[in-house]
Design a protein around this motif. Structure first.
Motif, PDB file in Angstrom:
ATOM      1  N   SER A  58      -8.698 -18.211   4.293  1.00 14.74           N
ATOM      2  CA  SER A  58      -9.676 -18.732   5.235  1.00 14.74           C
ATOM      3  C   SER A  58     -10.923 -17.873   5.166  1.00 14.74           C
ATOM      4  CB  SER A  58      -9.097 -18.728   6.658  1.00 14.74           C
ATOM      5  OG  SER A  58      -8.851 -17.399   7.070  1.00 14.74           O
ATOM      6  N   THR A  59     -11.886 -18.219   5.950  1.00 15.46           N
ATOM      7  CA  THR A  59     -13.140 -17.492   5.958  1.00 15.46           C
ATOM      8  C   THR A  59     -12.958 -16.103   6.565  1.00 15.46           C
ATOM      9  OG1 THR A  59     -14.337 -19.559   6.149  1.00 15.46           O
ATOM     10  CG2 THR A  59     -15.523 -17.578   6.751  1.00 15.46           C
ATOM     11  N   LEU A  60     -13.498 -15.125   5.911  1.00 12.97           N
ATOM     12  CA  LEU A  60     -13.471 -13.747   6.384  1.00 12.97           C
ATOM     13  C   LEU A  60     -14.828 -13.426   6.977  1.00 12.97           C
ATOM     14  CD1 LEU A  60     -11.640 -11.164   6.318  1.00 12.97           C
ATOM     15  CD2 LEU A  60     -12.920 -10.517   4.283  1.00 12.97           C
ATOM     16  N   GLU A  61     -14.840 -13.005   8.212  1.00 13.32           N
ATOM     17  CA  GLU A  61     -16.081 -12.637   8.889  1.00 13.32           C
ATOM     18  C   GLU A  61     -16.140 -11.116   8.992  1.00 13.32           C
ATOM     19  OE1 GLU A  61     -18.342 -13.072  13.187  1.00 13.32           O
ATOM     20  OE2 GLU A  61     -16.407 -14.046  12.903  1.00 13.32           O
ATOM     21  N   ILE A  62     -17.201 -10.534   8.480  1.00 15.83           N
ATOM     22  CA  ILE A  62     -17.388  -9.085   8.548  1.00 15.83           C
ATOM     23  C   ILE A  62     -18.440  -8.809   9.617  1.00 15.83           C
ATOM     24  CG2 ILE A  62     -18.038  -6.994   7.316  1.00 15.83           C
ATOM     25  CD1 ILE A  62     -16.978  -8.342   4.768  1.00 15.83           C
ATOM     26  N   ARG A  63     -18.006  -8.087  10.655  1.00 17.56           N
ATOM     27  CA  ARG A  63     -18.853  -7.820  11.816  1.00 17.56           C
ATOM     28  C   ARG A  63     -19.184  -6.334  11.914  1.00 17.56           C
ATOM     29  NH1 ARG A  63     -14.579 -10.372  16.083  1.00 17.56           N
ATOM     30  NH2 ARG A  63     -14.425 -12.454  15.151  1.00 17.56           N
ATOM     31  N   LEU A  75     -12.051   8.247  15.482  1.00 11.45           N
ATOM     32  CA  LEU A  75     -12.965   7.380  16.237  1.00 11.45           C
ATOM     33  C   LEU A  75     -14.280   8.064  16.592  1.00 11.45           C
ATOM     34  CD1 LEU A  75     -10.591   5.464  18.660  1.00 11.45           C
ATOM     35  CD2 LEU A  75     -12.024   4.486  16.858  1.00 11.45           C
ATOM     36  N   SER A  76     -14.217   9.314  17.031  1.00 12.89           N
ATOM     37  CA  SER A  76     -15.463   9.992  17.414  1.00 12.89           C
ATOM     38  C   SER A  76     -16.353  10.201  16.194  1.00 12.89           C
ATOM     39  CB  SER A  76     -15.176  11.307  18.132  1.00 12.89           C
ATOM     40  OG  SER A  76     -14.506  12.207  17.281  1.00 12.89           O
ATOM     41  N   ASP A  77     -15.761  10.516  15.052  1.00 13.50           N
ATOM     42  CA  ASP A  77     -16.555  10.696  13.827  1.00 13.50           C
ATOM     43  C   ASP A  77     -17.172   9.374  13.376  1.00 13.50           C
ATOM     44  OD1 ASP A  77     -16.005  13.448  13.607  1.00 13.50           O
ATOM     45  OD2 ASP A  77     -14.159  13.062  12.491  1.00 13.50           O
ATOM     46  N   LEU A  78     -16.454   8.271  13.578  1.00  6.54           N
ATOM     47  CA  LEU A  78     -16.982   6.966  13.186  1.00  6.54           C
ATOM     48  C   LEU A  78     -18.125   6.513  14.091  1.00  6.54           C
ATOM     49  CD1 LEU A  78     -13.649   5.203  12.264  1.00  6.54           C
ATOM     50  CD2 LEU A  78     -15.555   5.679  10.707  1.00  6.54           C
ATOM     51  N   ARG A  79     -18.244   7.123  15.257  1.00  5.33           N
ATOM     52  CA  ARG A  79     -19.342   6.807  16.181  1.00  5.33           C
ATOM     53  C   ARG A  79     -20.539   7.743  15.997  1.00  5.33           C
ATOM     54  NH1 ARG A  79     -14.783   5.807  20.052  1.00  5.33           N
ATOM     55  NH2 ARG A  79     -14.923   3.598  20.582  1.00  5.33           N
ATOM     56  N   ALA A  80     -20.430   8.696  15.108  1.00  6.55           N
ATOM     57  CA  ALA A  80     -21.470   9.707  14.918  1.00  6.55           C
ATOM     58  C   ALA A  80     -22.735   9.096  14.310  1.00  6.55           C
ATOM     59  CB  ALA A  80     -20.952  10.835  14.022  1.00  6.55           C
ATOM     60  N   PRO A  81     -23.886   9.714  14.576  1.00  8.24           N
ATOM     61  CA  PRO A  81     -25.115   9.258  13.923  1.00  8.24           C
ATOM     62  C   PRO A  81     -24.947   9.336  12.404  1.00  8.24           C
ATOM     63  CG  PRO A  81     -25.592  10.855  15.652  1.00  8.24           C
ATOM     64  CD  PRO A  81     -24.096  10.847  15.480  1.00  8.24           C
ATOM     65  N   GLY A  82     -25.512   8.358  11.724  1.00  6.64           N
ATOM     66  CA  GLY A  82     -25.431   8.340  10.276  1.00  6.64           C
ATOM     67  C   GLY A  82     -24.195   7.647   9.737  1.00  6.64           C
ATOM     68  N   VAL A  83     -23.322   7.175  10.630  1.00  6.88           N
ATOM     69  CA  VAL A  83     -22.124   6.444  10.211  1.00  6.88           C
ATOM     70  C   VAL A  83     -22.216   5.031  10.777  1.00  6.88           C
ATOM     71  CG1 VAL A  83     -19.595   6.320  10.308  1.00  6.88           C
ATOM     72  CG2 VAL A  83     -20.730   8.553  10.165  1.00  6.88           C
ATOM     73  N   SER A  84     -21.963   4.042   9.929  1.00  5.35           N
ATOM     74  CA  SER A  84     -21.954   2.633  10.332  1.00  5.35           C
ATOM     75  C   SER A  84     -20.577   2.065  10.014  1.00  5.35           C
ATOM     76  CB  SER A  84     -23.019   1.847   9.572  1.00  5.35           C
ATOM     77  OG  SER A  84     -24.298   2.407   9.786  1.00  5.35           O
ATOM     78  N   PHE A  85     -20.046   1.270  10.933  1.00  7.70           N
ATOM     79  CA  PHE A  85     -18.683   0.761  10.811  1.00  7.70           C
ATOM     80  C   PHE A  85     -18.670  -0.759  10.886  1.00  7.70           C
ATOM     81  CE2 PHE A  85     -14.670  -0.621  12.661  1.00  7.70           C
ATOM     82  CZ  PHE A  85     -13.753   0.035  11.855  1.00  7.70           C
ATOM     83  N   TRP A  86     -17.795  -1.396  10.092  1.00  2.00           N
ATOM     84  CA  TRP A  86     -17.617  -2.844  10.104  1.00  2.00           C
ATOM     85  C   TRP A  86     -16.136  -3.179  10.192  1.00  2.00           C
ATOM     86  CZ3 TRP A  86     -21.261  -0.304   7.398  1.00  2.00           C
ATOM     87  CH2 TRP A  86     -22.583  -0.737   7.534  1.00  2.00           C
ATOM     88  N   SER A  87     -15.841  -4.270  10.862  1.00  2.00           N
ATOM     89  CA  SER A  87     -14.481  -4.795  10.912  1.00  2.00           C
ATOM     90  C   SER A  87     -14.507  -6.208  10.321  1.00  2.00           C
ATOM     91  CB  SER A  87     -13.946  -4.789  12.341  1.00  2.00           C
ATOM     92  OG  SER A  87     -14.853  -5.387  13.241  1.00  2.00           O
ATOM     93  N   ALA A  88     -13.412  -6.564   9.651  1.00  2.00           N
ATOM     94  CA  ALA A  88     -13.310  -7.868   8.989  1.00  2.00           C
ATOM     95  C   ALA A  88     -12.241  -8.696   9.694  1.00  2.00           C
ATOM     96  CB  ALA A  88     -12.940  -7.672   7.524  1.00  2.00           C
ATOM     97  N   TRP A  89     -12.570  -9.957   9.952  1.00  2.00           N
ATOM     98  CA  TRP A  89     -11.712 -10.814  10.766  1.00  2.00           C
ATOM     99  C   TRP A  89     -11.487 -12.153  10.099  1.00  2.00           C
ATOM    100  CZ3 TRP A  89      -9.994  -8.759  15.399  1.00  2.00           C
ATOM    101  CH2 TRP A  89     -10.630  -7.565  15.797  1.00  2.00           C
ATOM    102  N   ARG A  90     -10.281 -12.665  10.281  1.00  2.00           N
ATOM    103  CA  ARG A  90      -9.949 -14.057   9.965  1.00  2.00           C
ATOM    104  C   ARG A  90      -9.593 -14.689  11.301  1.00  2.00           C
ATOM    105  NH1 ARG A  90      -6.897 -12.797   4.717  1.00  2.00           N
ATOM    106  NH2 ARG A  90      -8.550 -13.186   3.215  1.00  2.00           N
TER     107      ARG A  90
END
Length: 163
Positions: free
Chosen positions: A9-14, A48-63
């Protein structure tokens, strides 16, 4: 948001998702898996705290409502970025999720003007699928970069984004 076709199915990356309990659970599974194959001093996965740090961008992929995977980019400066927190949910393995996330992260890095992407991953047999994925997408072995040092439990890979 990027829409990519995956086999089922379609994968949505947010962008984002770090407050979703399903994402938190997947990231904990990622950290737990790293601990199975590498000693603590050789684990470089971000919490989690490191992933929220400045200079880090995070994406999640959903079906639909199902979390399929995630990935992040860390800005190392001077047009160089690092792939972080690449993980596919077990129910979505071998369905193109990791390749779609990687393609999205590479396109995002190019759009930000980065010229190079690098990564660190483990050396154990459990990391062989990751090594193969990155090699298929043009990553080649390299030495330590950024703050990393030589470590028998680390594999370093890099690629130019000029092509």
């Amino acid at each position: 948001m990027a829409w990519l076709q995956a086999p089922e199915s379609t994968l949505e990356i947010r962008a984002g998702g770090l407050d979703d309990p399903r994402v938190v659970e997947l990231l904990q599974a990622h950290l737990d898996a790293m601990a199975l194959h590498s000693p603590p001093e050789s684990i470089h996965a971000l919490d989690l705290s490191d992933l929220r740090a400045p200079g880090v961008s995070f994406w999640s992929a959903w079906r639909g409502d199902a979390l399929a995977g995630c990935g992040a980019l860390k800005d190392l400066g001077d047009g160089h970025g690092e792939l972080k927190s690449m993980r596919t949910d077990a129910a979505h393995l071998r369905q193109g999720v990791a390749a779609a996330i990687l393609a999205h992260l590479m396109a995002t890095a190019r759009a930000q003007g980065w010229q190079r992407l690098s990564l660190e991953t483990g050396t154990a047999a459990a990391f062989a699928p990751a090594h193969a994925l990155y090699a298929r997408h043009g990553f080649t072995p390299c030495g330590p970069f950024g703050d990393y040092v030589d470590d028998p439990f680390s594999t370093f890979m890099t690629r130019s984004l000029d092509d």
